[in-house]
Design an enzyme around this catalytic site. Structure first.
Site, mmCIF file in Angstrom:
data_model
loop_
_atom_site.group_PDB
_atom_site.id
_atom_site.type_symbol
_atom_site.label_atom_id
_atom_site.label_comp_id
_atom_site.label_asym_id
_atom_site.label_seq_id
_atom_site.Cartn_x
_atom_site.Cartn_y
_atom_site.Cartn_z
ATOM 1 N N ARG A 1 0.741 -1.159 0.111
ATOM 2 C CA ARG A 1 0.022 -0.094 -0.107
ATOM 3 C C ARG A 1 0.764 1.325 0.045
ATOM 4 O O ARG A 1 0.562 2.268 -0.467
ATOM 5 C CB ARG A 1 -0.911 -0.150 1.257
ATOM 6 C CG ARG A 1 -2.051 -1.258 1.094
ATOM 7 C CD ARG A 1 -2.938 -1.112 2.124
ATOM 8 N NE ARG A 1 -2.504 -1.288 3.573
ATOM 9 C CZ ARG A 1 -2.451 -2.258 4.319
ATOM 10 N NH1 ARG A 1 -2.714 -3.465 3.691
ATOM 11 N NH2 ARG A 1 -2.153 -2.286 5.510
ATOM 12 N N LYS B 1 -12.447 13.719 6.476
ATOM 13 C CA LYS B 1 -13.509 13.286 6.066
ATOM 14 C C LYS B 1 -14.166 12.346 6.719
ATOM 15 O O LYS B 1 -13.700 11.393 7.298
ATOM 16 C CB LYS B 1 -13.250 12.534 4.691
ATOM 17 C CG LYS B 1 -14.210 11.964 4.061
ATOM 18 C CD LYS B 1 -13.859 10.952 2.715
ATOM 19 C CE LYS B 1 -13.845 9.440 3.024
ATOM 20 N NZ LYS B 1 -13.560 8.844 1.872
ATOM 21 N N LYS C 1 -19.660 16.568 0.678
ATOM 22 C CA LYS C 1 -18.922 15.420 -0.553
ATOM 23 C C LYS C 1 -20.158 14.573 -0.900
ATOM 24 O O LYS C 1 -20.477 13.506 -0.230
ATOM 25 C CB LYS C 1 -18.144 14.848 -0.138
ATOM 26 C CG LYS C 1 -17.369 13.646 -0.953
ATOM 27 C CD LYS C 1 -16.088 13.246 -0.475
ATOM 28 C CE LYS C 1 -15.593 11.743 -1.471
ATOM 29 N NZ LYS C 1 -14.325 11.728 -1.328
HETATM 30 P P1 13P Z 1 -15.100 7.142 -5.063
HETATM 31 O O1 13P Z 1 -15.176 8.633 -5.886
HETATM 32 O O2 13P Z 1 -14.425 5.989 -5.623
HETATM 33 O O3 13P Z 1 -16.824 6.988 -4.809
HETATM 34 O O4 13P Z 1 -14.477 7.534 -3.769
HETATM 35 C C1 13P Z 1 -14.625 8.632 -2.883
HETATM 36 C C2 13P Z 1 -14.613 8.367 -1.441
HETATM 37 O O5 13P Z 1 -14.105 9.058 -0.654
HETATM 38 C C3 13P Z 1 -15.641 7.406 -0.758
HETATM 39 O O6 13P Z 1 -15.710 7.626 0.487
#
Ligand code: 13P
Length: 343
Positions: A53, A140, A223
């Site tokens: 990773r 986030k 988001k």
């Molecule tokens: P995706 O754009 O692959 O949906 O991932 C964004 C993300 O941060 C999901 O938590």
């Protein structure tokens, strides 16, 4: 009342919302990245261990994407990692003017038989303080809502909105800009009307709770997914329809002082995600003239990584090609933020 880190929060928001800037979501948990490796034939031979990773994330962190990414969301494991030569990732990002962000939720827990809430609130405050010291400037938290004819349940909408609001408030108090992610899962057969309906219910509740918890909207990013039919719906929508539905829902639900909207890609292809984002920005320009209320940008995971992962194959000699591909995707989406992308 101002937050302890008010000035720093405002600086971070203004950087993340800079012109042509978006966010790379590279914060997959070890389990999720493991699944991506397994499901990509070119990578299925790789062992999902920390060093694998780290090698992959080194490519993303060292790509020359500073003019396109205001920030990169990292997993806790990655925040403390370094390049093969021993340079901390956080220092490399700072040098490029890219803010390190951190996924602070701890995954999903069951809510009844079919739904989920998100884990991690109990230890959030001290973890946020620690992550800020380690260099993170934004965070986030993702909730996931499943859609059927009868789901998401009211309880699921309310509990997830409440968690998102409590998370956002704690982040602002601890000097991290919160990204609030109430993801409506695309893997279902709901149609456009149902997508509009659920998106509206969820966003209204999230905004109500954010306001109740006195989250400063000017220091907060949202988001969401784009408003569109589920991936199994027989009638799919074109980008014009997605753009119109998305802005209609936002007009109804989002306060004008919210700093910015950074879409997730949710399983769209790289091209679809970019084309839709471009259309959303073109339509926004038309709809709001010079008074666009929110920045409309990207915080894609898969749509900024799928082809990079494939190219990598776990072979260090592919790193330069991967960095180029990462840059090409970043530039395409940076243009789409301005409505300037041409396929
Ligand atoms: P995706 O754009 O692959 O949906 O991932 C964004 C993300 O941060 C999901 O938590």
């Amino acid at each position: 009342m101002a937050f302890k880190y008010q000035g720093s929060l405002a600086e971070s928001v203004s950087h993340l919302c800079g012109r042509g800037k978006g966010i790379l979501a590279a914060d997959e948990s070890p389990g999720t990245l493991g699944k991506r490796l397994k499901n990509t034939p070119e990578l299925s031979h790789l062992e999902n261990v920390e060093e694998t990773r780290r090698q992959y994330r080194e490519i993303l962190v060292t790509s020359e994407t500073g003019s396109c990414f205001g920030g990169i969301i990292l997993h806790e494991e990655t925040l403390l990692q370094s390049t093969k030569d021993g340079k901390p990732f956080v220092e490399i990002l700072k040098g490029k003017g890219v803010l390190p962000g951190i996924k602070v939720d701890q995954g999903l827990a069951p809510l009844g038989e079919e739904e989920t809430v998100t884990k991690g609130l109990d230890t959030l405050e001290e973890r946020c303080a620690k992550y800020r010291e380690q260099g993170a400037r934004f965070a986030k938290w993702r909730s996931a809502l499943k859609v059927t004819g009868s789901l998401p349940s009211r309880q699921c909408i309310e509990e997830n909105a409440e968690q998102l609001a409590r998370y956002a408030r704690i982040c602002q108090e601890q000097g991290l800009v919160p990204i609030v992610e109430p993801e409506i899962l695309i893997t279902s057969d709901y149609d456009m009307a149902r997508s509009r309906e659920v998106s509206t219910q969820v966003l209204k509740e999230v905004v109500r709770r954010l306001q109740e918890h006195k989250v400063d909207m000017k220091l907060c990013l949202l988001k969401p997914q784009m408003v569109m039919p589920g991936s199994d719906c027989p009638t799919q929508a074109g980008s014009d329809e997605v753009a119109a539905a998305t802005l209609d829902v936002f007009d109804e639900c989002l306060p004008g002082d919210l700093a910015g909207v950074f879409f997730l890609s949710g399983g769209l292809t790289e091209e679809q995600a970019t084309v839709n984002l471009n259309k959303i920005n073109l339509l926004a320009r038309e709809r709001y003239n010079n008074a666009q209320p929110w920045k409309l940008s990207f915080s894609f995971g898969r749509a900024l990584q799928a082809s990079v992962l494939k190219l990598w194959k776990g072979d260090p000699s592919n790193a330069p090609a991967c960095r180029e591909q990462s840059l090409a995707l970043a530039q395409a989406n940076s243009k789409a933020c301005e409505g300037l992308y041409q396929p």
